[in-house]
Design a protein around this motif. Structure first.
Motif, short mmCIF file in Angstrom:
data_model
loop_
_atom_site.label_atom_id
_atom_site.label_comp_id
_atom_site.label_asym_id
_atom_site.label_seq_id
_atom_site.Cartn_x
_atom_site.Cartn_y
_atom_site.Cartn_z
N LYS A 1 -2.51 5.78 3.82
CA LYS A 1 -3.63 5.81 3.21
C LYS A 1 -3.77 7.59 2.63
O LYS A 1 -4.77 7.81 3.86
CB LYS A 1 -4.66 5.35 2.88
N LYS A 2 -3.52 8.28 1.84
CA LYS A 2 -4.29 9.29 1.81
C LYS A 2 -5.70 9.59 0.44
O LYS A 2 -5.11 9.01 -0.78
CB LYS A 2 -3.16 10.60 1.23
N PRO B 1 1.08 -1.63 -0.11
CA PRO B 1 -0.29 -0.09 0.02
C PRO B 1 1.09 1.10 0.07
O PRO B 1 0.00 2.26 -0.65
CB PRO B 1 -0.80 -0.53 1.05
#
Ligand SMILES: Cc1cc2nc3c(=O)[nH]c(=O)nc-3n(C[C@H](O)[C@H](O)[C@H](O)COP(=O)(O)OP(=O)(O)OC[C@H]3O[C@@H](n4cnc5c(N)ncnc54)[C@H](O)[C@@H]3O)c2cc1C
Length: 480
Positions: A239-240, A33
């Motif tokens: 996670k953005k 990720p």
């Protein structure tokens, strides 16, 4: 093989390389990720080679074989070659939303330096290095490889060289010389992009002296070599959403602490082995090329600082205020100064055996120093123009929520006629650029990557023609 597609590049990274991220072994960097973001970012290089907009800049044709290859693997022979390389680096960084791609830029800087040093060693009666460098270069070019460079050693006590440290492995060293090659031990640090390149070139980080023979070593190995352990950096590990993080949600570069746990290197990949007098020459020659690459990839970042400051000033309705114009002028001059020095460095290059153009060292170092020493001031100006919303703004979830979204839309507007969403998006861009984990990364990158400020000052002092300047002063003062 010639040029690869992005898919072929990604497939090549599933090779059993030993990568660790936050205490866990990474089975596949392409689907991880966080590291996967860096892989997709690097794919820009391969996409550009297929894009009609960039193909002429990114791809070259071998006049003898007709094979096509990445421009990065072309040895620069003159000003035009250097300017085109610089333009390619700046264009790809622009595609990367201000973040350099680096998977070929840094590796070819090292290859150019290896050619120059191997030529010199051939003159001193050791032709084998030249043959090996040429063969290795051809292989990387023909396979369209990504190549990282591990130069920075962990160094231990900075006041000491390799000898006299608490243990002998603070600088990477040869621990065994065998009939078929060498075995090396040590750790390099800050190694950019190695999680997602095919190869790594290892260079000495400093000049060496008598007694440092085992530390005077240069070589290359594949990223999946036995004993090579990559401990990945941890910054920005979540996670953005691209609305909140328009740059760093999609663009990332990984660094590693690169451990060589008794790694075997066959002779045909060894480019220096014990030549203490050539270690500093190689370290410095690499930097001559690499700082030119560095200033080239800074240009989109400087344009972005000036551009985002101008845009948010308009959205806030202050673009005509005196102090704002002054700051915008400073930002424009900052960008133009670095840009002008890059052109001057290419125009005043020096062609060195075996026919490679080295960018002018004085102009390159002044450009890098101007960039690095002014970066934090430039960030301050952009933040000043923007306002505190850079760090107090709402999340994307609140912006999209039915309960809170309408309030945000009503109260976060700026100048009449500017949609609130545009103002918020620009704030988010500037926040990501200057006030996020990515912003902090850029600040440290500005100060340290490609050498610290002192390193650039030292080169500037060495290269500047003080004698001519002092003679001029003496002449005008009437001193014979
Ligand atoms: C984001 C990023 C990416 C990088 N990518 C790469 C890469 O791909 N490959 C690679 O090889 N390197 C890479 N680097 C390393 C970079 O070149 C180094 O960070 C830089 O050379 C400074 O070294 P250092 O970090 O060990 O700091 P230090 O050398 O510890 O410097 C800290 C301070 O100590 C001073 N100092 C150090 N030694 C002495 C001394 N003997 N006397 C007086 N003062 C001294 C320095 O001037 C500086 O002010 C990267 C760095 C960053 C931040």
């Amino acid at each position: 093989m010639g040029l690869r597609t992005a898919e072929q590049y990604k497939a090549s990274l599933k090779d059993g390389r030993e990568v660790y991220y936050r205490g866990e072994k990474v089975e596949d960097v392409t689907t991880h990720p966080i590291i996967g973001i860096a892989v997709d970012h690097a794919c820009i290089d391969y996409h550009m080679a297929e894009d009609p907009k960039y193909r002429d800049l990114a791809v070259m044709t071998d006049p003898q074989t007709g094979d096509q290859y990445s421009r990065y693997y072309h040895l620069p022979q003159n000003t035009e070659d250097l300017l085109k390389r610089s333009q390619l680096i700046a264009s790809s960084t622009r595609e990367g939303a201000t973040l350099v791609i680096l998977i070929k830029e840094i590796g070819t800087d090292a290859l150019y330096a290896l050619h120059v040093v191997a030529e010199e060693m051939a003159k001193r009666g050791k032709p084998e290095y030249k043959e090996r460098v040429e063969k290795y270069h051809r292989m990387c070019r023909d396979r369209d490889y990504g190549v990282a460079v591990a130069q920075s050693d962990v160094k231990g006590d900075r006041g000491l060289g390799p000898q006299g440290q608490e243990h002998p492995d603070y600088y990477l060293r040869i621990v065994e010389r065998r009939a078929d090659g060498i075995v090396v031990r040590g750790a390099k640090i800050h190694t950019s992009v190695l999680t997602n390149t095919d190869e790594v070139i290892v260079l000495p980080t400093r000049a060496m002296k008598a007694g440092d023979e085992d530390y005077s070593v240069a070589f290359a190995v594949p990223a999946n070599t036995k004993g090579l352990k990559l401990i990945a950096s941890s910054y920005g590990g979540f996670k953005k959403d691209p609305f909140e993080y328009p740059i760093s949600a999609k663009h990332k570069m990984m660094e590693t602490i690169t451990v060589f746990d008794d790694v075997f290197v066959p002779w045909d990949r060894v480019f220096m082995c014990g030549e203490t007098d050539a270690a500093g020459f190689l370290a410095l020659t690499f930097v001559k090329f690499h700082r030119f690459t560095a200033v080239s990839y800074k240009l989109p970042l400087l344009e972005m600082l000036a551009g985002s400051a101008r845009a948010i000033a308009e959205y806030n309705g202050i673009e005509n205020a005196g102090h704002i114009r002054e700051k915008l002028t400073e930002l424009a001059a900052y960008h133009a100064t670095v840009q002008g020095l890059i052109i001057a460095a290419a125009q005043n290059c020096v062609v060195t055996p075996p026919g490679i153009a080295i960018p002018n060292v004085l102009f390159t170092n002044v450009a890098k120093y101007q960039f690095a020493s002014n970066y934090h001031d430039a960030v301050q100006m952009v933040q000043d123009v923007s306002g505190g919303l850079l760090v107090t703004g709402p999340s994307v979830e609140d912006w999209r929520s039915e309960a809170t979204g309408p309030f945000l839309k009503k109260y976060l507007g700026g100048k009449k006629g500017i949609p609130t969403e545009h103002r918020l998006r620009m704030m988010n861009l500037i926040s990501d650029l200057t006030a996020s984990d990515f912003g902090g990364y850029q600040e440290v990158l500005a100060v340290h990557a490609e050498g610290s400020l002192e390193a650039e000052k030292l080169q500037t002092y060495r290269e500047y023609d003080f004698k001519t300047a002092a003679d001029y002063a003496r002449e005008v003062a009437g001193i014979k």
